[in-house]
Scaffold this active site. Sequence first.
Site, PDB file in Angstrom:
ATOM      1  N   HIS A  83       0.818  -1.208   0.000  1.00 38.12           N
ATOM      2  CA  HIS A  83       0.000   0.000   0.000  1.00 38.12           C
ATOM      3  C   HIS A  83       0.857   1.266   0.000  1.00 38.12           C
ATOM      4  O   HIS A  83       0.337   2.377   0.048  1.00 38.12           O
ATOM      5  CB  HIS A  83      -0.919  -0.035   1.224  1.00 38.12           C
ATOM      6  CG  HIS A  83      -2.066   0.899   1.176  1.00 38.12           C
ATOM      7  ND1 HIS A  83      -2.278   1.877   2.116  1.00 38.12           N
ATOM      8  CD2 HIS A  83      -3.093   1.009   0.297  1.00 38.12           C
ATOM      9  CE1 HIS A  83      -3.377   2.549   1.826  1.00 38.12           C
ATOM     10  NE2 HIS A  83      -3.898   2.047   0.732  1.00 38.12           N
ATOM     11  N   LYS A 131       3.297   4.450  -1.016  1.00 40.03           N
ATOM     12  CA  LYS A 131       3.293   5.417  -2.114  1.00 40.03           C
ATOM     13  C   LYS A 131       4.520   6.315  -2.001  1.00 40.03           C
ATOM     14  O   LYS A 131       4.723   6.959  -0.968  1.00 40.03           O
ATOM     15  CB  LYS A 131       2.047   6.310  -2.081  1.00 40.03           C
ATOM     16  CG  LYS A 131       0.751   5.593  -2.394  1.00 40.03           C
ATOM     17  CD  LYS A 131      -0.048   5.336  -1.167  1.00 40.03           C
ATOM     18  CE  LYS A 131      -1.397   4.726  -1.528  1.00 40.03           C
ATOM     19  NZ  LYS A 131      -2.143   4.299  -0.357  1.00 40.03           N
ATOM     20  N   ASP A 164      16.292  11.489  -8.523  1.00 35.59           N
ATOM     21  CA  ASP A 164      17.729  11.775  -8.385  1.00 35.59           C
ATOM     22  C   ASP A 164      18.224  11.617  -6.951  1.00 35.59           C
ATOM     23  O   ASP A 164      19.242  12.207  -6.566  1.00 35.59           O
ATOM     24  CB  ASP A 164      18.062  13.181  -8.903  1.00 35.59           C
ATOM     25  CG  ASP A 164      18.075  13.244 -10.422  1.00 35.59           C
ATOM     26  OD1 ASP A 164      18.094  12.176 -11.056  1.00 35.59           O
ATOM     27  OD2 ASP A 164      18.050  14.361 -10.975  1.00 35.59           O
ATOM     28  N   HIS A 177      -9.173  10.784   1.984  1.00 33.03           N
ATOM     29  CA  HIS A 177      -8.208   9.729   1.697  1.00 33.03           C
ATOM     30  C   HIS A 177      -6.867   9.981   2.389  1.00 33.03           C
ATOM     31  O   HIS A 177      -6.000   9.115   2.393  1.00 33.03           O
ATOM     32  CB  HIS A 177      -7.992   9.602   0.182  1.00 33.03           C
ATOM     33  CG  HIS A 177      -7.335   8.326  -0.227  1.00 33.03           C
ATOM     34  ND1 HIS A 177      -5.996   8.238  -0.538  1.00 33.03           N
ATOM     35  CD2 HIS A 177      -7.834   7.066  -0.360  1.00 33.03           C
ATOM     36  CE1 HIS A 177      -5.696   6.991  -0.855  1.00 33.03           C
ATOM     37  NE2 HIS A 177      -6.783   6.253  -0.756  1.00 33.03           N
ATOM     38  N   LYS A 237      -4.057  10.336   5.267  1.00 35.50           N
ATOM     39  CA  LYS A 237      -3.760   9.617   6.500  1.00 35.50           C
ATOM     40  C   LYS A 237      -2.702  10.413   7.250  1.00 35.50           C
ATOM     41  O   LYS A 237      -1.530  10.450   6.857  1.00 35.50           O
ATOM     42  CB  LYS A 237      -3.223   8.214   6.202  1.00 35.50           C
ATOM     43  CG  LYS A 237      -4.085   7.377   5.218  1.00 35.50           C
ATOM     44  CD  LYS A 237      -3.504   7.428   3.846  1.00 35.50           C
ATOM     45  CE  LYS A 237      -4.118   6.423   2.881  1.00 35.50           C
ATOM     46  NZ  LYS A 237      -5.529   6.350   2.764  1.00 35.50           N
ATOM     47  N   ASP A 297       0.292  17.157  19.832  1.00 38.22           N
ATOM     48  CA  ASP A 297       0.616  18.374  20.592  1.00 38.22           C
ATOM     49  C   ASP A 297       0.968  19.563  19.692  1.00 38.22           C
ATOM     50  O   ASP A 297       1.778  20.427  20.071  1.00 38.22           O
ATOM     51  CB  ASP A 297       1.778  18.104  21.558  1.00 38.22           C
ATOM     52  CG  ASP A 297       1.382  17.186  22.705  1.00 38.22           C
ATOM     53  OD1 ASP A 297       0.165  16.992  22.908  1.00 38.22           O
ATOM     54  OD2 ASP A 297       2.282  16.654  23.374  1.00 38.22           O
TER      55      ASP A 297
END
Length: 511
Positions: A171, A173, A178, A407, A409, A414
């Site tokens: 999952h 991404k 470079d 979508h 996450k 604090d």
Amino acid sequence: MGVRCKLVSLITLLIVQVGCVSLPKQESRLETLSIKNTQHTHLGKLVQHVAADSSVRQQAFLPLNDGREALVARLALIQQAEKSIDVQYYLYHNDTVGRLFTQYLIEASQRGVRVRLLVDDMATNWRDKDFTVIDQHPNIEVRLFNPFAIRGALRSTQFLFDFSRVNHRMHNKALIVDNQMAIAGGRNIGNQYFSKGGVQFSDLDMLIAGSATDELSTVFDQYWNSDQVYSISQLVKADQLTPKARQAVHQYLIDSLETPEAKVYLDELEQTDFYQRTKNNQLHWFHGRVDIFADPPNKRLDKNKDAYLISMLKPSLDDAKESLFILSPYFVPGDQGVAYLAEKVQQGVEVTVVTNSLAATDVRAVHAGYSRYRKVLLEAGVALYEIKAVQGKADKRWLGSSKSSLHAKTYVVDERTTFVGSMNLDPRSIDINTETGVIFHDVALAKYLLQQIETGPDGRYWRLGLNQGKVAWYESDNLGSEPDFTTEPQSGFFSRVWIKFIGLFPIESQL
């Protein structure tokens, strides 16, 4: 032999054939590593200007809230690549955004840039031909994570015989260019992640510049060379494609980007503030320490849960003394998670959770798992908000567009420590799928993101509360007033019945 006997014999033969199919051996696959010593590239020189002193692990980073701007950032990095591009995604759609992204990768390879494209195999059905053609370009190699041994129409039958393996998905991404700049976060490659028509995902990526990029490259190398990954050339023989078939794929890629619809979208990309600021070198960077974390590629086989991403992130959650803000589109805390959040509240921590409403979610089974914990969370003192599917106030802020589904996450501790990554707070992300996460230590970034989210009575959220002992939905934070809804808002009767029906099944571990 009767028709029934013939049918049984045919099914039996199919089961035997499918059950015997296996993945090829890995001897022929070559190990490759990220390209180092790229500080003299254009991006390397740019990093020296925007990143602070790396000796104290200070990095530069920039949130990518807007979908179009997030795509512009990716295409700009690819366009400036001189040595290498490493790409890792769960979903890679064959739509306008996917084809545009692919075209930029091909053009980079034609400039002599090495491109490594790593895609999870869950949603690549019927794309073997596309990926094989891409793989045949000089300087490009395509690999698939945990591929199905059976290709084509029967691939789903492998769930019947090899469920424990094929259920384990990548999952993660990331885009790394470079070994100097990278983009990590929640977005896959597809129209809905980059503000291209239809229902759009409200998401969050981070553009990272500095030595943390090298750490992300190390994670990529671990996946790229792992036993769970296979080259597309190991799975599909290139000689199965005729020159005519290869040319058709190339031509479709070119023609699809010449359509009026695609041209309008490209014009929209050029009109974004990010595009203009990039051209004029006027990007506003945040600075601070960056920590990169990821699950091991062989998470399915690794029984040491201390090596899991959630275990690495827990110390930052434990540090919460005043506030803990959680943004998770798929939120299934389980009894253990509920107890943890309840304990934080008892310690005096203000805990806020924002997730999708039933009307906004794109995975209803997950909502069924989440909904059973709402009442106990509210009783524990957790502030619970749900994103509306059609929002009353559409503006340019993050989470401010209409017809949206959350979508992103992220969590903020604090108002000083921020997590951005691919991991949801649900059993699938925690125990089954592999994930990547980045922690940013910067007060300015934390406050900026919280200001962008701003859970107030502005028409973007439902505030949940208890009314006569039952979950209720409010337009405002005034939980003492009469609720606006006592059933799932913006949803139909059959949707609500379906959620209750799914909730009867013991499938929480798979959500």
